[in-house]
Design a protein around this motif. Structure first.
Motif, PDB file in Angstrom:
ATOM      1  N   ASP A  12       5.225   0.064  -7.042  1.00  0.00           N
ATOM      2  CA  ASP A  12       5.211  -0.769  -8.094  1.00  0.00           C
ATOM      3  C   ASP A  12       6.126  -2.162  -7.925  1.00  0.00           C
ATOM      4  O   ASP A  12       5.687  -3.070  -8.256  1.00  0.00           O
ATOM      5  N   ALA A  15       4.126  -4.325  -5.837  1.00  0.00           N
ATOM      6  CA  ALA A  15       2.925  -4.883  -6.601  1.00  0.00           C
ATOM      7  C   ALA A  15       3.486  -5.996  -7.161  1.00  0.00           C
ATOM      8  O   ALA A  15       2.514  -6.928  -7.142  1.00  0.00           O
ATOM      9  N   GLN A  16       4.506  -6.115  -7.641  1.00  0.00           N
ATOM     10  CA  GLN A  16       5.451  -7.258  -8.359  1.00  0.00           C
ATOM     11  C   GLN A  16       5.472  -8.507  -7.277  1.00  0.00           C
ATOM     12  O   GLN A  16       4.985  -9.665  -7.779  1.00  0.00           O
ATOM     13  N   ILE A  18       3.563  -8.882  -4.664  1.00  0.00           N
ATOM     14  CA  ILE A  18       2.432  -9.509  -4.312  1.00  0.00           C
ATOM     15  C   ILE A  18       1.848 -10.437  -5.579  1.00  0.00           C
ATOM     16  O   ILE A  18       1.201 -11.598  -5.268  1.00  0.00           O
ATOM     17  N   LYS A  19       1.984  -9.836  -6.869  1.00  0.00           N
ATOM     18  CA  LYS A  19       1.357 -10.600  -7.921  1.00  0.00           C
ATOM     19  C   LYS A  19       2.351 -12.004  -8.103  1.00  0.00           C
ATOM     20  O   LYS A  19       1.871 -13.254  -8.455  1.00  0.00           O
ATOM     21  N   LYS A  20       3.479 -12.341  -7.363  1.00  0.00           N
ATOM     22  CA  LYS A  20       4.124 -13.532  -7.313  1.00  0.00           C
ATOM     23  C   LYS A  20       3.859 -14.275  -6.305  1.00  0.00           C
ATOM     24  O   LYS A  20       4.568 -15.235  -5.743  1.00  0.00           O
ATOM     25  N   ASP A  37      -2.310 -11.198  -2.133  1.00  0.00           N
ATOM     26  CA  ASP A  37      -3.111 -11.373  -3.206  1.00  0.00           C
ATOM     27  C   ASP A  37      -4.559 -12.040  -2.689  1.00  0.00           C
ATOM     28  O   ASP A  37      -4.528 -13.218  -2.144  1.00  0.00           O
ATOM     29  N   ASN A  40      -5.447 -15.561  -3.990  1.00  0.00           N
ATOM     30  CA  ASN A  40      -4.478 -16.762  -4.170  1.00  0.00           C
ATOM     31  C   ASN A  40      -4.307 -17.406  -2.480  1.00  0.00           C
ATOM     32  O   ASN A  40      -3.708 -16.741  -1.662  1.00  0.00           O
ATOM     33  N   GLN A  68     -14.416  -3.272  -7.799  1.00  0.00           N
ATOM     34  CA  GLN A  68     -13.848  -4.501  -7.277  1.00  0.00           C
ATOM     35  C   GLN A  68     -14.667  -5.347  -6.455  1.00  0.00           C
ATOM     36  O   GLN A  68     -14.518  -6.475  -6.336  1.00  0.00           O
ATOM     37  N   SER A 130      -1.836  -3.968  -8.200  1.00  0.00           N
ATOM     38  CA  SER A 130      -1.766  -5.277  -8.171  1.00  0.00           C
ATOM     39  C   SER A 130      -3.081  -5.861  -8.103  1.00  0.00           C
ATOM     40  O   SER A 130      -3.657  -6.260  -9.166  1.00  0.00           O
ATOM     41  N   CYS A 131      -3.812  -6.027  -6.951  1.00  0.00           N
ATOM     42  CA  CYS A 131      -5.131  -6.562  -6.924  1.00  0.00           C
ATOM     43  C   CYS A 131      -5.939  -6.444  -5.582  1.00  0.00           C
ATOM     44  O   CYS A 131      -5.089  -5.969  -4.796  1.00  0.00           O
ATOM     45  N   LEU A 133      -6.449  -6.954  -1.701  1.00  0.00           N
ATOM     46  CA  LEU A 133      -5.379  -7.510  -0.908  1.00  0.00           C
ATOM     47  C   LEU A 133      -6.132  -8.062   0.344  1.00  0.00           C
ATOM     48  O   LEU A 133      -6.745  -7.361   1.123  1.00  0.00           O
TER      49      LEU A 133
END
Ligand code: AMP
Ligand code: MG
Length: 335
Positions: A12, A15-16, A18-20, A37, A40, A68, A130-131, A133
């Motif tokens: 987790d 994942a934070q 990655i999201k940033k 990501d 991105n 996905q 996350s999403c 990768l």
């Protein structure tokens, strides 16, 4: 940058990151991947910078659910469905026409995208949290791929945001890459899922010439990754093509105290050099599992030369041959 070392139950937190837009090295069943990501472009561009990877070498997008796939590819044909059903989650990458959502950094300007559904529980958890990768292997470009967190730390410490330590990778070489963007489908890179297994599911396929041969001058690479010198330790790697007796004789005659040999279990007794056993004789699954870590070990031991026995080119042997011949820069001695 300070690189965080995370445990397998800290996905987790990863994942934070990655999201940033950050970079996280994750364990997969093949080798460790350096993930960002996939949607991105800026984050993906920083993968190339951290690895020193040429920007024209596209990345694989990793998913954790078939739902996905629609956001990644334009078409998912029958053969892709059949391969996914047989081999996903697992070490098979499928190349298909890309969707417009995929940034140019991932596909390196091609109209296609490589997709894989890994089976490693930590990779699956990270993607789900996350999403999808984008991730190449988590090593400095050109060096042997990392199969432990320690290998990743050695190459990437201070260059990426975090590394999840998930232990040793099971397969040890990168995924099989097959393109369905041509007919018949073609293997661009051999891996843990063999050509023989794939043919049982979708019928006749071809194996790209670049899998076993160097590209000729001016020749276009179907898989851009194939044109670069790859998987090499600092030590010089030389492939020896002959029977066991000739292999042992050649090493004992030419080796010195900084020569290493990748050998099978039990062969150490007959070799007068630094021995790096890679498994039972003829066990190419073990050869694949131990190849990259043994090449790194040769460097750690200060070896200047590593001899490897030429593997068979069928089954998983083809994946081993493809890696070791590139590590050797195609240097082979016919015994
Ligand atoms: P790596 O990320 O180091 O595991 O390498 C990924 C491999 O897949 C490289 O050899 C790439 O050239 C190849 N690859 C990725 N995407 C494509 C694509 N769209 N077409 C052809 N080859 C690809
Ligand atoms: Mg790589």
């Amino acid at each position: 940058m300070k690189t965080l070392i995370l445990t397998a139950d800290q996905t987790d937190q990863a994942a934070q990151i990655i999201k940033k837009g950050g970079l996280v090295a994750m364990p997969t069943e093949t080798v460790y991947g350096l993930a960002a990501d996939a949607f991105n472009g800026e984050a993906v561009a920083s993968i190339f910078k951290a690895k020193g990877r040429p920007m024209d070498n596209p990345l694989i997008v990793h998913i954790s659910s078939l739902d996905q796939i629609g956001s990644i590819v334009r078409e998912f044909p029958e053969k892709a469905r059949a391969l996914a059903e047989s081999f996903w989650p697992g070490p098979l990458t499928i190349i298909l026409p890309k969707s417009d959502n995929i940034p140019i950094e991932v596909s390196a300007g091609l109209d296609t995208v490589a997709v894989r559904f890994p089976s490693h529980p930590v990779a699956k958890k990270l993607i789900a949290a996350s999403c999808p990768l984008a991730a190449p292997s988590a090593n400095l470009s050109g060096s042997p791929s990392p199969t432990t967190a320690a290998h990743v730390i050695s190459d990437m410490n201070g260059r990426i945001d975090a590394i999840i330590d998930g232990g040793d990778c099971l397969v040890g070489v990168e995924s099989t890459v097959i393109t369905l963007a041509c007919e018949p489908p073609r293997i661009l890179r051999p891996g843990g899922i063999t050509a023989e297994q794939i043919e049982k599911v979708i019928g006749h396929i071809e194996i790209d010439k670049a899998v076993t041969n160097p590209l000729e001058e001016g020749q276009q690479a179907a898989s851009p990754g194939m044109k670069y010198k790859h998987y090499s330790p600092k030590a010089e790697v030389i492939l020896l093509d002959g029977d066991d007796e000739a292999f042992e004789k050649y090493i004992n005659e030419t080796g010195d105290d900084r020569t290493a040999a990748l050998c099978y279990n039990g062969q150490q007794d007959r070799l007068d050099c630094i021995c790096l056993p890679i498994g039972e004789k003829g066990d190419y699954t073990a050869y694949a599992h131990n190849l990259f870590s043994s090449l790194r070990e040769a460097d750690e031991k200060g070896c200047t030369r590593v001899y490897a026995h030429c593997p068979e080119t069928s089954g998983v042997g083809l994946a081993v041959y493809n890696r070791v011949i590139r590590a050797a820069g195609f240097k082979t001695v016919k015994l």
